[in-house]
Design an enzyme around this catalytic site. Structure first.
Site, PDB file in Angstrom:
ATOM      1  N   ASP A  32      14.702   8.798 -31.330  1.00  0.00           N
ATOM      2  CA  ASP A  32      13.380   8.836 -31.961  1.00  0.00           C
ATOM      3  C   ASP A  32      13.373   7.743 -33.017  1.00  0.00           C
ATOM      4  O   ASP A  32      14.418   7.151 -33.302  1.00  0.00           O
ATOM      5  CB  ASP A  32      13.100  10.222 -32.588  1.00  0.00           C
ATOM      6  N   ASP A  49      13.063   2.153 -32.514  1.00  0.00           N
ATOM      7  CA  ASP A  49      11.616   1.939 -32.524  1.00  0.00           C
ATOM      8  C   ASP A  49      11.263   1.443 -31.120  1.00  0.00           C
ATOM      9  O   ASP A  49      11.723   0.378 -30.694  1.00  0.00           O
ATOM     10  CB  ASP A  49      11.281   0.883 -33.592  1.00  0.00           C
ATOM     11  N   LEU A  50      10.444   2.205 -30.409  1.00  0.00           N
ATOM     12  CA  LEU A  50      10.157   1.867 -29.003  1.00  0.00           C
ATOM     13  C   LEU A  50       9.419   0.533 -28.867  1.00  0.00           C
ATOM     14  O   LEU A  50       9.448  -0.076 -27.790  1.00  0.00           O
ATOM     15  CB  LEU A  50       9.345   2.978 -28.340  1.00  0.00           C
ATOM     16  N   SER A 109      -0.458  12.929 -20.313  1.00  0.00           N
ATOM     17  CA  SER A 109      -1.205  13.987 -21.003  1.00  0.00           C
ATOM     18  C   SER A 109      -2.487  14.311 -20.260  1.00  0.00           C
ATOM     19  O   SER A 109      -3.056  13.460 -19.560  1.00  0.00           O
ATOM     20  CB  SER A 109      -1.548  13.513 -22.411  1.00  0.00           C
ATOM     21  N   ASN A 110      -2.956  15.528 -20.477  1.00  0.00           N
ATOM     22  CA  ASN A 110      -4.273  15.928 -19.952  1.00  0.00           C
ATOM     23  C   ASN A 110      -5.365  14.983 -20.458  1.00  0.00           C
ATOM     24  O   ASN A 110      -6.415  14.874 -19.829  1.00  0.00           O
ATOM     25  CB  ASN A 110      -4.557  17.380 -20.341  1.00  0.00           C
ATOM     26  N   HIS A 111      -5.110  14.274 -21.571  1.00  0.00           N
ATOM     27  CA  HIS A 111      -6.152  13.425 -22.139  1.00  0.00           C
ATOM     28  C   HIS A 111      -6.383  12.131 -21.345  1.00  0.00           C
ATOM     29  O   HIS A 111      -7.332  11.406 -21.633  1.00  0.00           O
ATOM     30  CB  HIS A 111      -5.875  13.174 -23.615  1.00  0.00           C
ATOM     31  N   TYR A 134      -5.659   7.373 -27.241  1.00  0.00           N
ATOM     32  CA  TYR A 134      -4.424   8.061 -26.839  1.00  0.00           C
ATOM     33  C   TYR A 134      -4.427   8.330 -25.327  1.00  0.00           C
ATOM     34  O   TYR A 134      -3.441   8.048 -24.623  1.00  0.00           O
ATOM     35  CB  TYR A 134      -4.322   9.366 -27.640  1.00  0.00           C
ATOM     36  N   LYS A 138      -2.024   6.937 -22.098  1.00  0.00           N
ATOM     37  CA  LYS A 138      -1.320   7.770 -21.114  1.00  0.00           C
ATOM     38  C   LYS A 138      -1.665   7.306 -19.687  1.00  0.00           C
ATOM     39  O   LYS A 138      -0.801   7.281 -18.803  1.00  0.00           O
ATOM     40  CB  LYS A 138      -1.662   9.246 -21.323  1.00  0.00           C
TER      41      LYS A 138
HETATM   42  C1  15L Z   1      -1.743  16.346 -26.178  1.00  0.00           C
HETATM   43  O1  15L Z   1      -1.563  15.466 -25.354  1.00  0.00           O
HETATM   44  C2  15L Z   1      -1.144  16.263 -27.510  1.00  0.00           C
HETATM   45  O2  15L Z   1       0.094  15.596 -27.513  1.00  0.00           O
HETATM   46  C3  15L Z   1      -0.989  17.599 -28.157  1.00  0.00           C
HETATM   47  O3  15L Z   1      -0.769  17.392 -29.542  1.00  0.00           O
HETATM   48  C4  15L Z   1      -2.225  18.489 -27.953  1.00  0.00           C
HETATM   49  O4  15L Z   1      -3.299  17.959 -28.666  1.00  0.00           O
HETATM   50  C5  15L Z   1      -2.530  18.600 -26.481  1.00  0.00           C
HETATM   51  O5  15L Z   1      -2.627  17.337 -25.895  1.00  0.00           O
HETATM   52  C6  15L Z   1      -3.811  19.385 -26.187  1.00  0.00           C
HETATM   53  O6  15L Z   1      -4.662  18.870 -25.453  1.00  0.00           O
HETATM   54  O7  15L Z   1      -3.936  20.508 -26.644  1.00  0.00           O
END
Ligand code: 15L
Length: 265
Positions: A32, A49-50, A109-111, A134, A138
């Site tokens: 990390d 540091d990535l 992520s779902n996002h 964000y 992803k």
């Molecule tokens: C994510 O991708 C985040 O990393 C996490 O902190 C939450 O916000 C999650 O999604 C979410 O959608 O609840």
């Protein structure tokens, strides 16, 4: 898999995984940008540091598989997302390729899909619809993973993670909750299943309210044990205390969708 690298060791998910993955592989290196406060004496940890390719090359040296959780885990300013999640993610795949790493499991992520409405069940063969910078990062990471799989033969698994925690926190999380032990199951499929080339799985438990068709993960043997429904009353009570969010409540990404939203059509 003899030696694994896991990035993001000091984050919320990384901290859980350091406990749950103990002893699963002969050797695990954790990394990390800062040392975890609760690092145990028997844990191998290397700071990196990535955004610094030379530093990433050092942490991937000698590993067979990478679990890439590192980066910025919520919405942030472009410069932060660019360094941590765009350049950082590219560096992880590029360094893994140069070092001859066989497999990468990428915490997407779902996002990446947040602007799909909650009324639609989505699988893994749809256009990405990110709900934030964000979420864009992803979607980018998934594309980088596909590229290194198709061009260079890395075996890549992208996990579109919902929300990892002990229990679903509100109504939205009743659909997307991921029990930490189920996340470990998905990671192990990515690191070990012999038929992985490039795959996308949803990081969700066995949730009655699910918006995601996770048959691709089940095809690889995923058998989630968590059921968000077991916590329905608590999640709905928590939801009742939240202010209404007309945009966020319509879309899968919730508050990530309503944040900075200014569509007028
Ligand atoms: C994510 O991708 C985040 O990393 C996490 O902190 C939450 O916000 C999650 O999604 C979410 O959608 O609840």
């Amino acid at each position: 898999m003899q030696k694994i690298l896991v990035t993001g060791a000091a984050g919320g998910v990384g901290t859980r995984l350091r406990k749950l993955m103990k002893g699963l592989y002969p050797s695990i290196r954790w990394s990390d940008i800062r040392k975890p406060d609760d690092l145990a004496a028997d844990e191998e940890f290397v700071v990196a540091d990535l955004a610094d390719l030379a530093a990433v090359e050092k942490i991937v040296a000698g590993v067979d598989g990478v679990v890439h959780l590192g980066g910025y885990s919520i919405e942030g300013p472009w410069q932060t997302i660019l360094n941590s999640n765009i350049i950082g993610c590219y560096n992880v795949f590029e360094a893994a390729y140069r070092a001859g790493v066989q497999r990468v499991v990428f915490a997407s992520s779902n996002h990446a899909m947040g602007f799909y409405p909650r009324t639609q069940t989505i699988g893994v063969n749809l256009t990405v619809r990110p709900d934030s910078r964000y979420g864009i990062s992803k979607a980018f990471g998934e594309a980088v993973g596909a590229f290194y799989a198709d061009k260079h033969g890395l075996r890549v698994t992208c996990l579109r993670i919902g929300n990892v925690g002990d229990a679903p926190l509100d109504q939205r999380r009743l659909a997307i909750w991921l029990k930490p032990e189920d996340l470990v199951q998905l990671i192990r499929i990515g690191l070990e299943h012999r038929d992985i080339h490039f795959e996308i799985f949803y990081g969700a438990s066995d949730n009655a309210d699910a918006w995601w068709d996770n048959s691709n993960a089940r095809r690889f043997g995923y058998k989630p044990t968590g059921k968000a429904d077991d916590y329905r009353a608590e999640a709905l009570a928590a939801q009742a205390k939240l202010p209404p969010d007309p945009v966020g409540d319509r879309y899968q990404g919730g508050p990530f969708c309503s944040d900075e939203y200014d569509r007028r059509d």
